[in-house]
Motif scaffolding. Structure first.
Motif, PDB file in Angstrom:
ATOM      1  N   ARG A 213       0.817  -1.208   0.000  1.00 40.66           N
ATOM      2  CA  ARG A 213       0.000   0.000   0.000  1.00 40.66           C
ATOM      3  C   ARG A 213       0.857   1.267   0.000  1.00 40.66           C
ATOM      4  NH1 ARG A 213      -2.209  -3.867   3.009  1.00 40.66           N
ATOM      5  NH2 ARG A 213      -0.940  -3.268   4.801  1.00 40.66           N
ATOM      6  N   HIS A 214       1.909   1.295   0.809  1.00 38.36           N
ATOM      7  CA  HIS A 214       2.763   2.480   0.901  1.00 38.36           C
ATOM      8  C   HIS A 214       4.210   2.032   0.742  1.00 38.36           C
ATOM      9  CE1 HIS A 214      -0.708   4.728   2.385  1.00 38.36           C
ATOM     10  NE2 HIS A 214      -0.936   3.714   3.206  1.00 38.36           N
ATOM     11  N   ASN A 215       4.904   2.591  -0.247  1.00 39.69           N
ATOM     12  CA  ASN A 215       6.271   2.190  -0.559  1.00 39.69           C
ATOM     13  C   ASN A 215       7.274   2.894   0.345  1.00 39.69           C
ATOM     14  OD1 ASN A 215       6.460   0.490  -3.249  1.00 39.69           O
ATOM     15  ND2 ASN A 215       4.813   1.980  -3.549  1.00 39.69           N
ATOM     16  N   LEU A 216       8.310   2.153   0.733  1.00 37.68           N
ATOM     17  CA  LEU A 216       9.485   2.751   1.370  1.00 37.68           C
ATOM     18  C   LEU A 216      10.366   3.322   0.269  1.00 37.68           C
ATOM     19  CD1 LEU A 216      10.328  -0.070   3.946  1.00 37.68           C
ATOM     20  CD2 LEU A 216       9.103   2.068   4.386  1.00 37.68           C
ATOM     21  N   ASP A 217      10.678   4.599   0.383  1.00 36.10           N
ATOM     22  CA  ASP A 217      11.410   5.279  -0.684  1.00 36.10           C
ATOM     23  C   ASP A 217      12.892   4.936  -0.620  1.00 36.10           C
ATOM     24  OD1 ASP A 217      12.058   6.978  -2.785  1.00 36.10           O
ATOM     25  OD2 ASP A 217      12.441   8.631  -1.403  1.00 36.10           O
ATOM     26  N   MET A 218      13.357   4.272  -1.663  1.00 36.74           N
ATOM     27  CA  MET A 218      14.758   3.867  -1.738  1.00 36.74           C
ATOM     28  C   MET A 218      15.684   5.077  -1.812  1.00 36.74           C
ATOM     29  SD  MET A 218      16.835   1.197  -2.239  1.00 36.74           S
ATOM     30  CE  MET A 218      18.360   0.748  -3.057  1.00 36.74           C
ATOM     31  N   MET A 219      15.256   6.137  -2.464  1.00 36.77           N
ATOM     32  CA  MET A 219      16.116   7.298  -2.672  1.00 36.77           C
ATOM     33  C   MET A 219      16.503   7.943  -1.342  1.00 36.77           C
ATOM     34  SD  MET A 219      15.312  10.873  -4.632  1.00 36.77           S
ATOM     35  CE  MET A 219      14.650  11.651  -3.171  1.00 36.77           C
ATOM     36  N   HIS A 220      15.517   8.244  -0.495  1.00 31.76           N
ATOM     37  CA  HIS A 220      15.813   8.909   0.770  1.00 31.76           C
ATOM     38  C   HIS A 220      16.509   7.976   1.753  1.00 31.76           C
ATOM     39  CE1 HIS A 220      12.781  11.796  -0.775  1.00 31.76           C
ATOM     40  NE2 HIS A 220      13.490  12.664  -0.084  1.00 31.76           N
ATOM     41  N   ILE A 221      16.189   6.692   1.707  1.00 28.59           N
ATOM     42  CA  ILE A 221      16.880   5.750   2.590  1.00 28.59           C
ATOM     43  C   ILE A 221      18.360   5.691   2.247  1.00 28.59           C
ATOM     44  CG2 ILE A 221      17.065   3.301   3.210  1.00 28.59           C
ATOM     45  CD1 ILE A 221      14.054   3.091   2.904  1.00 28.59           C
ATOM     46  N   GLU A 222      18.675   5.587   0.980  1.00 29.28           N
ATOM     47  CA  GLU A 222      20.066   5.522   0.548  1.00 29.28           C
ATOM     48  C   GLU A 222      20.813   6.800   0.892  1.00 29.28           C
ATOM     49  OE1 GLU A 222      22.243   3.656  -3.361  1.00 29.28           O
ATOM     50  OE2 GLU A 222      20.580   5.040  -3.667  1.00 29.28           O
TER      51      GLU A 222
ATOM     52  N   SER B  75      32.134  19.483   3.079  1.00 32.13           N
ATOM     53  CA  SER B  75      31.380  20.711   3.286  1.00 32.13           C
ATOM     54  C   SER B  75      30.227  20.772   2.290  1.00 32.13           C
ATOM     55  CB  SER B  75      32.288  21.932   3.120  1.00 32.13           C
ATOM     56  OG  SER B  75      32.846  21.944   1.818  1.00 32.13           O
ATOM     57  N   GLY B  76      29.264  21.607   2.585  1.00 35.32           N
ATOM     58  CA  GLY B  76      28.108  21.692   1.713  1.00 35.32           C
ATOM     59  C   GLY B  76      27.169  20.517   1.939  1.00 35.32           C
ATOM     60  N   MET B  77      26.264  20.331   1.016  1.00 31.32           N
ATOM     61  CA  MET B  77      25.263  19.268   1.154  1.00 31.32           C
ATOM     62  C   MET B  77      25.295  18.392  -0.080  1.00 31.32           C
ATOM     63  SD  MET B  77      21.167  19.604   1.887  1.00 31.32           S
ATOM     64  CE  MET B  77      20.881  20.428   0.329  1.00 31.32           C
ATOM     65  N   LEU B  78      25.452  17.104   0.131  1.00 27.30           N
ATOM     66  CA  LEU B  78      25.436  16.152  -0.968  1.00 27.30           C
ATOM     67  C   LEU B  78      24.008  15.941  -1.452  1.00 27.30           C
ATOM     68  CD1 LEU B  78      27.916  13.482   0.424  1.00 27.30           C
ATOM     69  CD2 LEU B  78      28.362  15.075  -1.439  1.00 27.30           C
ATOM     70  N   LYS B  79      23.831  15.964  -2.754  1.00 24.08           N
ATOM     71  CA  LYS B  79      22.520  15.705  -3.333  1.00 24.08           C
ATOM     72  C   LYS B  79      22.181  14.216  -3.205  1.00 24.08           C
ATOM     73  CE  LYS B  79      22.107  19.972  -4.761  1.00 24.08           C
ATOM     74  NZ  LYS B  79      21.115  20.889  -4.170  1.00 24.08           N
ATOM     75  N   SER B  80      20.888  13.919  -3.363  1.00 26.69           N
ATOM     76  CA  SER B  80      20.453  12.527  -3.229  1.00 26.69           C
ATOM     77  C   SER B  80      21.100  11.651  -4.289  1.00 26.69           C
ATOM     78  CB  SER B  80      18.933  12.451  -3.334  1.00 26.69           C
ATOM     79  OG  SER B  80      18.326  13.162  -2.281  1.00 26.69           O
ATOM     80  N   HIS B  81      21.204  12.157  -5.524  1.00 28.36           N
ATOM     81  CA  HIS B  81      21.813  11.344  -6.566  1.00 28.36           C
ATOM     82  C   HIS B  81      23.313  11.216  -6.361  1.00 28.36           C
ATOM     83  CE1 HIS B  81      23.110  10.258 -10.713  1.00 28.36           C
ATOM     84  NE2 HIS B  81      22.016   9.537 -10.657  1.00 28.36           N
TER      85      HIS B  81
ATOM     86  N   SER C  78      10.656  -3.716  -9.556  1.00 32.13           N
ATOM     87  CA  SER C  78      11.843  -2.866  -9.632  1.00 32.13           C
ATOM     88  C   SER C  78      11.619  -1.542  -8.904  1.00 32.13           C
ATOM     89  CB  SER C  78      12.192  -2.590 -11.104  1.00 32.13           C
ATOM     90  OG  SER C  78      13.268  -1.690 -11.205  1.00 32.13           O
ATOM     91  N   VAL C  79      12.670  -1.073  -8.238  1.00 30.78           N
ATOM     92  CA  VAL C  79      12.556   0.163  -7.464  1.00 30.78           C
ATOM     93  C   VAL C  79      12.460   1.394  -8.355  1.00 30.78           C
ATOM     94  CG1 VAL C  79      13.800  -0.835  -5.518  1.00 30.78           C
ATOM     95  CG2 VAL C  79      15.071   0.407  -7.262  1.00 30.78           C
ATOM     96  N   HIS C  80      12.801   1.262  -9.634  1.00 27.20           N
ATOM     97  CA  HIS C  80      12.789   2.429 -10.510  1.00 27.20           C
ATOM     98  C   HIS C  80      11.388   2.981 -10.723  1.00 27.20           C
ATOM     99  CE1 HIS C  80      16.519   0.220 -11.619  1.00 27.20           C
ATOM    100  NE2 HIS C  80      17.022   1.432 -11.657  1.00 27.20           N
ATOM    101  N   TYR C  81      10.368   2.188 -10.468  1.00 26.46           N
ATOM    102  CA  TYR C  81       8.989   2.637 -10.628  1.00 26.46           C
ATOM    103  C   TYR C  81       8.356   2.992  -9.286  1.00 26.46           C
ATOM    104  CZ  TYR C  81       9.790   0.341 -15.080  1.00 26.46           C
ATOM    105  OH  TYR C  81      10.321  -0.041 -16.289  1.00 26.46           O
ATOM    106  N   ARG C  82       9.148   2.947  -8.210  1.00 26.29           N
ATOM    107  CA  ARG C  82       8.576   3.176  -6.896  1.00 26.29           C
ATOM    108  C   ARG C  82       9.436   4.098  -6.030  1.00 26.29           C
ATOM    109  NH1 ARG C  82       8.940  -0.723  -3.854  1.00 26.29           N
ATOM    110  NH2 ARG C  82      10.422  -2.025  -4.996  1.00 26.29           N
ATOM    111  N   TRP C  83      10.385   4.813  -6.619  1.00 24.09           N
ATOM    112  CA  TRP C  83      11.171   5.719  -5.814  1.00 24.09           C
ATOM    113  C   TRP C  83      10.938   7.155  -6.254  1.00 24.09           C
ATOM    114  CZ3 TRP C  83      16.919   4.139  -7.194  1.00 24.09           C
ATOM    115  CH2 TRP C  83      17.140   4.346  -8.551  1.00 24.09           C
ATOM    116  N   MET C  84      11.546   8.090  -5.539  1.00 26.07           N
ATOM    117  CA  MET C  84      11.190   9.503  -5.667  1.00 26.07           C
ATOM    118  C   MET C  84      12.052  10.268  -6.657  1.00 26.07           C
ATOM    119  SD  MET C  84       8.604  10.396  -3.728  1.00 26.07           S
ATOM    120  CE  MET C  84       8.821  12.146  -3.492  1.00 26.07           C
TER     121      MET C  84
END
Length: 863
Positions: free
Chosen positions: A559-568, A657-663, A751-757
């Motif tokens: 029902r609700h996906n755990l987002d792989m992008m933010h977890i990683e 220093s700075g902030m690393l992007k999610s990608h 596949s996580v590619h259809y369920r991440w942010m």
């Protein structure tokens, strides 16, 4: 044929005889036996009626004066000269008629004319309220009208559409477009060119779909929407007015000249007409059936249709699955600041729908997304998001129970279109808002539910999510080890995933009042009903999610996906800052060591009485930090593969220093971190981190198999247990714990590619670019989305001679083409200088033409 009677009054004999002559002409050339396409102001080119009803309609309402060329009633040639001035202006002589099928098909698909023609149905079921006959024949007129006398390539409509395409592709401002149009209009005054971008925009918007403005309570209590609440002036929960107060104070009255302004406005984009339009075009109707017509299925997980949740849904709802045209949707939402890098805190929450019927190469593209709702700021809706999802849930219920009439342009038949919501996609706090599960307590994991023993770290003052030994086999030696873990043996079984029916049983006694009631606590904060139980403790279930109103939602496996992008991203931050022993972001500090001492385990890391503690095996030395950071700074990646990570590396201060992007964190975890840690960490620590990085890399593969996921799951449990033996308890935030559920969730959802942010976050950046009026960011986003929706529809309908936005060459590929072509030219010039005496003149001409030609010709010549 004399058509001057069109301009005559309806009570004249000329008008009545002209209507009868038109009906006789239309019946003779009609493709539907005994039916005529009625074009009165009520039917508007959308209903096929008997000739008697058409005659009554045209006598009761005026014949459209702009419809002098009866293209939709069988007239393919212009006959005798007409006395109608509109005919002379629109068509002139026969040679100037524009017969551009793509433009005509685009207008037909936009208004569903072919739908009514092939169905023979005289009902329209809500389609009429979205379109009017006036807009239709105005667009027909613009599509048939030459841009200038003698033009056979462009009509007025095609010129405006392609000009707007260039505007969006090159990001030209509205003001610049107005100046350009004014210049072109003055220079070519004989052409039918709009004098301003405002006039051009009014023409383009006739091709689009509208949206609704729904007033909301400023405190998120309710929507002033529906038969019961639409006329209310005050909120029935907090009694706050739906209107903004006057500048002089107080509420504006009906007799005042001051116009009432709603305090909060939600913009809702109806779903039914947008799903209907997907089937009105042959180009998209076939794509919407790809998930069923494509027979490639070898048991691997490539697409959501291969997942266990999809197949379980098919087994329960056989009637829905019988028609492959029924739409499966995913819902995604997240908040963003529409003002870019401004310091003002403002959060707009768009709700986006993803149709999973389309092929993989189209599914997650921004052109396939359907914007459903724009929830305004300035504060995030939080738990009250269900209030703003009510219009969408109503449509989803209707699409599931009754469906909606739709026309399939590929098979040329009518069918009942139905739709179902498969799951939601959001970050972890957003998952708590959508599901109602409290993600800020010691039971934050929604998968483990109540089958979890929360641990509160006394000195670190945070919740700890350890205990991954329970996921091991029953006879594993780690289960009995006390010293290397939390000082206890682990004899519990893994938690069981609860079904939707079991979740509903837990929600039976959960009552919540949405919004912010006026009661104020002693601390000055508002108490939200349902957030606390009778003892004042945090309540785990904050509400019963509105998605349970859907009759099939309780039976969905996922029902609700755990987002792989933010977890990683969170895992990467924890690892890097802890390895570098960052003073502000490291998870290893004095409080963490005292928590270890309080737990009575790993005595070698306990601090002394002076607050000093020994360095752990995972802490890098100064020499190791410099080697680690220099490796990351000196790594070069292809253009477009990742951002410039070296901008965040400061070797002198030995910190990131700075902030690393999610990608960037995605690239670090899967590609760079295993390389950089080899030269700066001991082998026992490096091997564990490489195993964790390998887990993320395997899980992000495009093709997965169930046996492979079982092996990944067993391996990642061992990896987490080894991490528990190395890192302190404060390292184990809820994001570290959620890793253990990702492999099992991939078996359910594919596949996580259809369920991440990742595609959702990029789309939010596109919505942010629509904000030109910072005083009304939601309105700018709504208008910008409508225009982009129209442009996408137009580009699907006809081929344009300019660069297509749907299939643009990526920046990385364009840079590679330029570089390789430049290298080839340099090689060619040197070759000419060296071997000029041995080359024939014809060969030189061929080589010069290839050197100036496209990249693929030069590459073929070089080979």
């Amino acid at each position: 044929m004399d058509k001057s009677w069109i301009a005559q009054p309806r009570n004249t004999v000329e008008y009545q005889q002209g209507v009868q002559g038109f009906i006789d002409f239309a019946v003779t050339h009609s493709s539907a036996e005994g039916l005529i396409l009625c074009h009165c102001s009520r039917c508007g080119f959308r209903k096929w009626q008997p000739k008697e009803i058409v005659n009554d309609h045209l006598l009761c309402s005026k014949f459209p004066e702009g419809y002098t060329f009866w293209v939709f009633h069988g007239e393919s040639r212009i006959g005798e000269s007409s006395n109608s001035s509109d005919a002379n202006v629109s068509h002139g002589v026969e040679d100037n008629v524009i017969h551009e099928d793509p433009i005509r098909n685009m207008v037909n698909d936009a208004f569903g004319v072919d739908w009514q023609q092939n169905s023979g149905d005289t009902t329209n079921d809500g389609h009429e309220e979205n379109y009017g006959g006036k807009e239709f024949y105005e667009l027909v007129k613009d599509g048939e009208q030459p841009l200038y006398e003698g033009s056979k390539k462009y009509s007025k409509l095609s010129f405006i559409v392609k000009l707007y395409h260039i505007k969006c592709l090159c990001k030209i401002s509205d003001k610049a477009m107005s100046l350009i149009l004014e210049l072109i209009h003055d220079a070519f005054d004989h052409a039918k060119i709009p004098s301003s971008f405002y006039e051009a925009k009014k023409t383009i918007t006739k091709l689009g779909l509208d949206y609704q403005k729904i007033h909301a309570c400023p405190r998120n209590c309710m929507l002033f929407w529906g038969e019961e609440n639409v006329d209310m002036q005050f909120c029935k929960v907090c009694t706050l007015s739906r209107w903004k107060p006057c500048a002089k104070g107080g509420e504006p009255q009906h007799g005042n000249s001051t116009r009432k302004v709603a305090a909060k406005v939600v913009r809702y984009f109806p779903l039914k007409p947008r799903l209907q339009r997907l089937f009105l075009s042959t180009k998209t109707a076939e794509d919407m059936k790809w998930h069923a017509t494509n027979g490639h299925n070898d048991g691997s997980l490539r697409y959501p249709r291969d997942s266990e949740a999809w197949k379980h849904f098919n087994s329960l709802h056989t009637t829905f699955v019988a028609d492959p045209r029924n739409v499966r949707l995913g819902l995604a939402t997240d908040g963003f600041n529409p003002f870019g890098h401004m310091s003002s805190s403002y959060s707009v929450w768009p709700v986006i729908l993803i149709p999973y019927n389309t092929p993989p190469w189209l599914c997650m593209k921004s052109t396939s997304f359907i914007l459903s709702t724009i929830i305004p700021g300035k504060k995030m809706p939080g738990n009250d998001i269900d209030v703003y999802l009510q219009p969408l849930m109503k449509e989803l219920l209707e699409l599931w129970n009754e469906g909606v009439d739709a026309y399939d342009a590929s098979t040329r038949d009518m069918f009942k279109l139905r739709a179902a919501l498969m799951w939601t996609i959001s970050d972890f706090p957003g998952l708590g808002n959508l599901s109602g599960w409290n993600t800020h307590t010691g039971l934050a994991c929604p998968v483990c539910n109540f089958d979890f023993e929360p641990t509160r770290l006394y000195h670190s003052k945070k919740w700890c999510f350890m205990g991954h030994r329970r996921f091991l086999q029953q006879r594993h030696r780690f289960r009995l080890n006390k010293v290397r873990f939390n000082g206890k043996q682990e004899l519990r079984n893994p938690p069981r995933i609860l079904s939707g029916c079991e979740i509903l049983e837990q929600l039976q006694h959960v009552n919540v009042t949405f919004g912010r009631p006026p009661e104020v606590s002693r601390r000055g904060k508002r108490n939200r009903v349902g957030d606390r139980d009778a003892q004042g403790n945090a309540q785990q279930w904050k509400k019963k999610s509105i998605f349970f109103d859907l009759p099939y939602w309780r039976h969905n496996l996922l029902r609700h996906n755990l987002d792989m992008m933010h977890i990683e991203k969170n895992v990467c931050d924890n690892i890097i800052y802890t390895l570098l022993n960052d003073s502000s972001k490291s998870k290893d500090h004095l409080s963490a060591r005292r928590d270890l001492q309080r737990m009575g385990c790993r005595t070698d890391l306990w601090p002394n009485d002076n607050g000093k503690y020994p360095l752990a095996v995972y802490t890098m030395t100064n020499q190791g930090k410099k080697a680690f950071l220099k490796t990351l700074r000196n790594i070069s990646v292809p253009d477009g593969y990742a951002s410039n990570i070296s901008r965040c590396i400061d070797v002198d201060s030995m910190r990131v220093s700075g902030m690393l992007k999610s990608h960037d964190c995605h690239i670090l975890m899967e590609q760079l971190l295993p390389l950089a840690t080899r030269i700066s960490l001991p082998d026992n620590v490096c091997s564990i981190l490489i195993e964790l990085c390998s887990f993320f890399k395997q899980l992000c593969g495009k093709v997965l198999s169930v046996p492979e996921l079982d092996n990944i799951q067993r391996q990642v449990v061992l990896t987490l247990c080894h991490i528990e033996m190395l890192f302190p308890p404060s390292f184990f935030t809820v994001m570290i714990h959620l890793i253990v559920h990702l492999a099992d969730e991939a078996k359910l959802g594919g596949s996580v590619h259809y369920r991440w942010m990742y595609p959702i976050e990029r789309y939010l950046g596109q919505l942010k670019s629509y904000v030109h009026n910072k005083a009304q960011p939601e309105g700018s986003i709504a208008e910008g989305y409508l225009m982009q929706e129209i442009l996408t529809f137009c580009l699907r309908e006809f081929r344009t001679d300019v660069k297509r936005q749907l299939r643009r060459t990526t920046r990385s590929q364009a840079e590679i083409d330029k570089r390789v072509h430049r290298e080839f030219v340099d090689w060619f010039s040197k070759r000419i200088i060296v071997d000029i005496n041995n080359i024939e003149e014809s060969d030189v001409a061929i080589m010069l033409s290839l050197a100036k030609g496209p990249f693929y010709e030069a590459r073929r010549f070089n080979a």
